[in-house]
Motif scaffolding. Structure first.
Motif, PDB file in Angstrom:
ATOM      1  N   GLY A  99      18.646  23.157  55.142  1.00 38.52           N
ATOM      2  CA  GLY A  99      17.933  21.903  55.366  1.00 38.52           C
ATOM      3  C   GLY A  99      18.582  20.706  54.692  1.00 38.52           C
ATOM      4  O   GLY A  99      18.055  19.603  54.733  1.00 38.52           O
ATOM      5  N   GLY A 100      19.721  20.939  54.053  1.00 35.77           N
ATOM      6  CA  GLY A 100      20.397  19.844  53.369  1.00 35.77           C
ATOM      7  C   GLY A 100      21.331  19.076  54.292  1.00 35.77           C
ATOM      8  O   GLY A 100      21.396  19.344  55.496  1.00 35.77           O
ATOM      9  N   GLN A 101      22.052  18.120  53.690  1.00 32.94           N
ATOM     10  CA  GLN A 101      22.979  17.330  54.498  1.00 32.94           C
ATOM     11  C   GLN A 101      24.423  17.775  54.352  1.00 32.94           C
ATOM     12  O   GLN A 101      25.302  17.272  55.042  1.00 32.94           O
ATOM     13  CB  GLN A 101      22.848  15.853  54.117  1.00 32.94           C
ATOM     14  CG  GLN A 101      21.433  15.338  54.358  1.00 32.94           C
ATOM     15  CD  GLN A 101      21.332  13.842  54.143  1.00 32.94           C
ATOM     16  OE1 GLN A 101      22.225  13.100  54.504  1.00 32.94           O
ATOM     17  NE2 GLN A 101      20.242  13.416  53.534  1.00 32.94           N
ATOM     18  N   ILE A 133      18.339  25.364  42.939  1.00 32.31           N
ATOM     19  CA  ILE A 133      18.907  25.634  44.269  1.00 32.31           C
ATOM     20  C   ILE A 133      20.237  26.385  44.136  1.00 32.31           C
ATOM     21  O   ILE A 133      20.480  27.383  44.808  1.00 32.31           O
ATOM     22  CB  ILE A 133      19.098  24.313  45.052  1.00 32.31           C
ATOM     23  CG1 ILE A 133      17.734  23.685  45.378  1.00 32.31           C
ATOM     24  CG2 ILE A 133      19.925  24.535  46.318  1.00 32.31           C
ATOM     25  CD1 ILE A 133      17.804  22.246  45.888  1.00 32.31           C
ATOM     26  N   GLU A 134      21.105  25.890  43.235  1.00 36.25           N
ATOM     27  CA  GLU A 134      22.405  26.545  43.009  1.00 36.25           C
ATOM     28  C   GLU A 134      22.226  28.010  42.634  1.00 36.25           C
ATOM     29  O   GLU A 134      22.937  28.888  43.133  1.00 36.25           O
ATOM     30  CB  GLU A 134      23.158  25.856  41.862  1.00 36.25           C
ATOM     31  CG  GLU A 134      23.686  24.478  42.169  1.00 36.25           C
ATOM     32  CD  GLU A 134      24.863  24.500  43.128  1.00 36.25           C
ATOM     33  OE1 GLU A 134      25.526  25.552  43.243  1.00 36.25           O
ATOM     34  OE2 GLU A 134      25.094  23.466  43.775  1.00 36.25           O
ATOM     35  N   ALA A 135      21.278  28.267  41.746  1.00 37.21           N
ATOM     36  CA  ALA A 135      21.082  29.646  41.285  1.00 37.21           C
ATOM     37  C   ALA A 135      20.630  30.539  42.429  1.00 37.21           C
ATOM     38  O   ALA A 135      21.135  31.660  42.604  1.00 37.21           O
ATOM     39  CB  ALA A 135      20.068  29.669  40.145  1.00 37.21           C
ATOM     40  N   GLU A 150      14.292  26.237  51.225  1.00 36.47           N
ATOM     41  CA  GLU A 150      14.095  25.011  52.013  1.00 36.47           C
ATOM     42  C   GLU A 150      13.143  24.035  51.334  1.00 36.47           C
ATOM     43  O   GLU A 150      13.343  22.823  51.386  1.00 36.47           O
ATOM     44  CB  GLU A 150      13.576  25.351  53.410  1.00 36.47           C
ATOM     45  CG  GLU A 150      14.698  25.767  54.339  1.00 36.47           C
ATOM     46  CD  GLU A 150      14.265  25.759  55.807  1.00 36.47           C
ATOM     47  OE1 GLU A 150      13.398  24.944  56.167  1.00 36.47           O
ATOM     48  OE2 GLU A 150      14.810  26.584  56.569  1.00 36.47           O
ATOM     49  N   LYS A 151      12.136  24.586  50.688  1.00 31.64           N
ATOM     50  CA  LYS A 151      11.156  23.700  50.033  1.00 31.64           C
ATOM     51  C   LYS A 151      11.772  22.991  48.833  1.00 31.64           C
ATOM     52  O   LYS A 151      11.364  21.871  48.485  1.00 31.64           O
ATOM     53  CB  LYS A 151       9.930  24.511  49.622  1.00 31.64           C
ATOM     54  CG  LYS A 151       9.198  25.063  50.857  1.00 31.64           C
ATOM     55  CD  LYS A 151       7.717  24.812  50.787  1.00 31.64           C
ATOM     56  CE  LYS A 151       7.021  24.970  52.135  1.00 31.64           C
ATOM     57  NZ  LYS A 151       6.524  26.322  52.400  1.00 31.64           N
ATOM     58  N   LEU A 152      12.729  23.677  48.193  1.00 32.71           N
ATOM     59  CA  LEU A 152      13.432  23.008  47.078  1.00 32.71           C
ATOM     60  C   LEU A 152      14.417  21.973  47.614  1.00 32.71           C
ATOM     61  O   LEU A 152      14.512  20.857  47.080  1.00 32.71           O
ATOM     62  CB  LEU A 152      14.169  24.045  46.217  1.00 32.71           C
ATOM     63  CG  LEU A 152      13.285  24.933  45.322  1.00 32.71           C
ATOM     64  CD1 LEU A 152      14.089  26.118  44.780  1.00 32.71           C
ATOM     65  CD2 LEU A 152      12.688  24.122  44.168  1.00 32.71           C
ATOM     66  N   VAL A 153      15.136  22.343  48.655  1.00 33.45           N
ATOM     67  CA  VAL A 153      16.141  21.426  49.205  1.00 33.45           C
ATOM     68  C   VAL A 153      15.467  20.170  49.770  1.00 33.45           C
ATOM     69  O   VAL A 153      16.001  19.061  49.665  1.00 33.45           O
ATOM     70  CB  VAL A 153      16.990  22.145  50.282  1.00 33.45           C
ATOM     71  CG1 VAL A 153      17.862  21.150  51.048  1.00 33.45           C
ATOM     72  CG2 VAL A 153      17.871  23.220  49.632  1.00 33.45           C
ATOM     73  N   SER A 154      14.304  20.346  50.356  1.00 36.05           N
ATOM     74  CA  SER A 154      13.600  19.166  50.884  1.00 36.05           C
ATOM     75  C   SER A 154      13.016  18.312  49.770  1.00 36.05           C
ATOM     76  O   SER A 154      12.780  17.121  49.944  1.00 36.05           O
ATOM     77  CB  SER A 154      12.473  19.610  51.816  1.00 36.05           C
ATOM     78  OG  SER A 154      11.416  20.172  51.053  1.00 36.05           O
ATOM     79  N   GLY A 155      12.769  18.960  48.607  1.00 38.42           N
ATOM     80  CA  GLY A 155      12.147  18.229  47.514  1.00 38.42           C
ATOM     81  C   GLY A 155      10.624  18.398  47.500  1.00 38.42           C
ATOM     82  O   GLY A 155       9.939  17.865  46.634  1.00 38.42           O
ATOM     83  N   GLN A 156      10.121  19.184  48.459  1.00 37.30           N
ATOM     84  CA  GLN A 156       8.671  19.421  48.504  1.00 37.30           C
ATOM     85  C   GLN A 156       8.226  20.138  47.225  1.00 37.30           C
ATOM     86  O   GLN A 156       7.150  19.855  46.693  1.00 37.30           O
ATOM     87  CB  GLN A 156       8.362  20.261  49.745  1.00 37.30           C
ATOM     88  CG  GLN A 156       6.891  20.335  50.091  1.00 37.30           C
ATOM     89  CD  GLN A 156       6.660  21.150  51.363  1.00 37.30           C
ATOM     90  OE1 GLN A 156       7.584  21.404  52.147  1.00 37.30           O
ATOM     91  NE2 GLN A 156       5.413  21.565  51.577  1.00 37.30           N
TER      92      GLN A 156
END
Lengths: 597, 597
Positions: A99-101, A133-135, A150-156
């Protein structure tokens, strides 16, 4: 005092030092050329200048508060974070399929600088999420990734790193938090973690803690530490939030700086155990944690650049406005703005040169990270990985140490007003003090530089860096200008001092470890100073070239030449003393008996 | 964290460096020998350790407060100040015929250090009173002296220095406060003064403001400034307090540090004019103020030493208690207290060496002050006066700059705990930041060093100091020990760097003032580093001598030798870079056009 992102300087470094054109040739980064960099940086600047920066002073005046286990962040933070998430900023550097760029670090790092210049306390929340996220990307099972990534990558949801315990700071071997395996394969965690940044807050609906703990029967020391995911709220099969987990924030710290960022004491398992899930394999936690930590160390180095930049802008604005005394050269008849006075100028130039040099070092490092991770040629990856790893302690250690000198000068430029909190300069001075401490103190970075990055390969990478610097010196001399020549001379002296120390470290680290480690921080400061100065050498060459061809912004390019020369004449010159201190001063560091202190 | 006054080190410096035996030969100081020094210092230590030091943290947590023009100091300050007054401490260095004890500065300065180590915020009140006493002694009429002097010397009333106005900080030419002469010879004052330390408080029954203002018709600039006494309460003929004067505290500042010390905005004359009395003659105010200021500058230098000492003690205590990681040399099997780690040791030794060296420089300076003021031989007075005046910018500038490095290291030694306010290390870091600013910023000290103290006499005094240092080098070499030899080598390099710079300053200050003033602060840092290091050389010689004869405390003397050597190997070595920066870096300081900042 408003913040204006130094987009021009960032793009100069991204184009001419980090060589984004080469990064954009790496598969996956095809669309990440200079145009993309410019578009992203401009949008990022707008967001940080308008939304995040105005919350910096309010955050200092009205820090996060704790009540009955709940942390309330400064008014405005929650809304700003919502905008941060909506803008997709959390996912900038993370994989597209999560879900990232998927942008390169070469671009992402500049955005990290802006966010931290705007508001270091605010920026820490996304920074820790990046680590989580990296871990997970590195060691998490598909099941864990499916639930959390995905929830971490979105920032949710946001992430944290839980390492420190009251008795275990720099020394993680002393970690005591316990993880008891359950019949269903999950674990129950019991223990106390301290200094957990954004360990509790109100900006996201869930918080995903990455926790170091010991499984039952694990070996003692660092080889018995495992890594666990432990969410604030358990997650149901459909991704919705379930029960509150047994991890609670029992207090937050009263700190010198970064006051808006809640620094939490987290209590695990007081009511039966906090449910946690193993990341990767048991007893390999430290290895995974180092992945998070290396990303975080780089980011903390960027925080140093960021706060230095903000302090510089603040000081320049004051120096251009405050009228006091006549210039010593009589160039103005009456009282003048203090920027006319040589010592104010010296301080501003010092702040500027340090900041630009460390930014250049960090962005160059980011490009090597990108090549190390995604270049198709294994040999290129290897070379870049070694270079990047050599740079990380310098980016972290040197940029943060310099940031404290810069923010101190920033207060000094303001004179008596600098000591008054409402002026704002003092906040940078206070905020920056954490940077040489967290994610590994400067001494820890220096140990890494001495041990893993220099002694282990017999100084090979270090000497390779020195060879590249020598080539830059030659190019500077060949370019023929007075400024280039001056910088080349100072680079050469610094490089030779560096090589003397590298030989000393390689030759002595086994036979006389105390002598070497007594000079480890001076070695880090020498190496950081040199490598940052080298980037200023490269910058000077690029600027001269553009001036010759008549392309680019003339005033900007001439300023770059002047600033690079200043760096050589005022900052690189410090390296000889560091060499002397390291080579000849080891014994006197350890000579005093403990009872005499 | 409790404070323990370093009486042993102070007495060592007073005996062997300041040479109290010679001071005690000066008429008026016959009773002020080593025994007196010891008795006074021990009593002073007890008072500060027990009464004043415990109020340091409370003062930071609960600063002075302002309400409706009234300032209430931290709970406990008033009572401690009563004890300070009852102990006769305010009058320690003031003339016997004004009710003081007439002790030499050589002893008094050590007491100033203790008071400031114990509690810098508290110490500022007596420090400002000292300045007011000096001004009255120098220039006050008998009438003024009769009314104010004894009450100030006893501490019954306190004093302030009113220089700064919103538009007039370093540049006193811009002072606008107006003094209108009245028929009775008194004046009425109108204006706003800012940054007035203890301008209002509840610890004494009256406050005697010394105020810079312009009499009607006075010339512009600094030549039109006069000095006035302006008491909070007017004084009746019988010495009792009369009407409230028209000077009021309209607010106090919210500051980075020294929070317990109220920093006041004073409004003069909003209700018809504040009654003031001219000190000395009209338009000579700046001259008198410099007398106060020179005393105050010395005292601020001592504050630097004081806060460095306190930060050092705090850091040592933590380093001896905190257990973390194994020593790199394997000297301890498991985890050890962090004082076993080389980088912690390097930081502690740096803190210690700076502090001892600057203390030695200040106490040596105090002895020259005593000789300059009271020695019967005019030639001796003259030589000592010149030496003392050369030292003042170094004592003020270098000791305060070093104190910021030391307090920063103090936080660093504590790791993450250093950033937590409850630990206490951060307070020293915050408090020390004012020291390079008030009573003249480091740049102002450096201008003084360049202009009045070096260029004006063609470098004569500076070169005289260098000759004395050369003699110390020779004595060190002759003494034959390895430590002495190492220090001699580093002293020699530093001295030669200093001489290069002195020549440059003398030759260039007229023809290229920007180049010289661009290096003025580096010159101050070089000179301060050298002169403080020289005192460590003298200390090493004295310690070696005592060790040879077997007298004195062996562990203490050996520690002195080790610390002196450390100073040479780790601190004196910085001077070469300063020389290079000054000689070759002037142009790049001023090269950037204003628009490029």
């Amino acid at each position: 005092m408003s913040y204006k992102a130094p987009v021009k300087d960032m793009l100069f470094a991204i184009e001419h030092l980090a060589r984004i054109d080469q990064v954009a040739q790496i598969p996956g980064f095809e669309d990440a050329g200079l145009d993309t960099a410019q578009a992203v940086l401009e949008e990022c600047a707008r967001f940080n200048e308008e939304v995040v920066a105005p919350l910096n002073v309010p955050g200092d005046l009205h820090p996060s508060t704790w009540k009955d286990g709940t942390v309330t962040t400064t008014a405005g933070f929650k809304d700003a974070f919502r905008q941060y998430v909506e803008g997709g900023w959390q996912g900038l550097q993370h994989p597209v399929d999560a879900g990232g760029q998927g942008l390169p670090k070469t671009i992402g790092a500049a955005c990290v600088e802006m966010l931290n210049s705007a508001n270091m306390s605010f920026a820490l929340c996304p920074l820790l999420t990046d680590g989580a996220i990296e871990a997970l990307l590195t060691a998490g099972s598909d099941a864990l990734k499916n639930i959390y990534l995905e929830k971490l990558v979105s920032g949710q949801w946001t992430g944290t790193m839980n390492l420190t315990e009251p008795q275990a700071g720099s020394d993680l071997a002393l970690v005591r938090t316990r993880a008891d395996k359950q019949a269903d394969g999950s674990y129950k965690l019991f223990g106390t973690k301290i200094f957990i940044t954004y360990g509790e807050h109100d900006m996201a609906e869930n918080i995903v803690h990455l926790v170091l703990a010991r499984a039952a029967g694990a070996p003692e020391g660092v080889k018995g530490i495992s890594l666990f995911v432990c969410p604030k709220f358990l997650v149901n099969g459909d991704g919705s939030l379930g029960a509150r987990n047994d991890v609670h924030c029992v207090s937050i710290e009263h700190k010198l700086g970064i006051k808006a960022s809640p620094t939490c004491v987290l209590q695990y398992g007081d009511n039966g155990g906090a449910v946690g899930y193993l990341v990767g394999e048991e007893n390999r936690g430290l290895e995974y944690m180092f992945i998070m930590m290396n990303a975080a160390r780089y980011a903390v180095g960027m925080e140093g650049v960021a706060i230095a930049e903000r302090a510089y802008q603040h000081a320049v604005a004051y120096a251009k406005e405050r009228v006091q005394s006549r210039p010593v050269d009589g160039s103005v008849a009456g009282s003048a703005t203090i920027i006319h006075h040589p010592d104010i100028r010296r301080m501003l130039m010092t702040m500027r040169a340090y900041t630009e040099a460390c930014r250049a070092m960090a962005l160059t490092g980011a490009a090597s990270f990108d090549a190390a991770h995604q270049h198709p040629d294994a040999e290129v990856r290897k070379v870049n990985q070694a270079f990047y790893e050599f740079l990380v302690p310098l980016i972290k250690g040197y940029s943060t140490e310099m940031s404290q000198e810069v923010t101190s000068l920033g207060v000094q430029v303001h004179g008596g007003m600098g000591f008054i909190e409402e002026t704002g300069a003092a906040q940078y001075y206070r905020d920056s003090k954490i940077l040489t401490i967290y994610e590994g103190t400067t001494a820890i970075q220096a140990n890494d530089l001495v041990g893993r990055k220099t002694a282990r390969d017999g100084g090979q990478v270090a000497k390779g860096v020195a060879s590249q610097i020598e080539a830059t010196e030659k190019a500077l001399i060949a370019s023929g200008s007075e400024g280039a020549r001056s910088l080349a001379i100072n680079l050469e002296k610094a490089r030779k001092a560096f090589l003397d120390v590298v030989d000393f470290v390689v030759d002595t680290s086994k036979s006389a470890p105390n002598d070497v480690f007594a000079g480890s921080v001076p070695y880090l400061m020498l190496a950081g100073n040199l490598v940052a100065g080298w980037q200023m050498g490269r910058a000077l060459l690029a600027a001269q070239e553009l001036l010759t061809t008549g392309s680019g912004d003339k005033a900007f390019l001439e300023a770059k030449v002047t600033t690079a020369r200043f760096y050589g004449e005022h900052i690189l010159v410090k390296t000889s003393a560091l060499r002397d201190e390291i080579l000849h001063g080891g014994a006197s560091v350890m000579a005093l008996p403990l009872d005499s202190f």
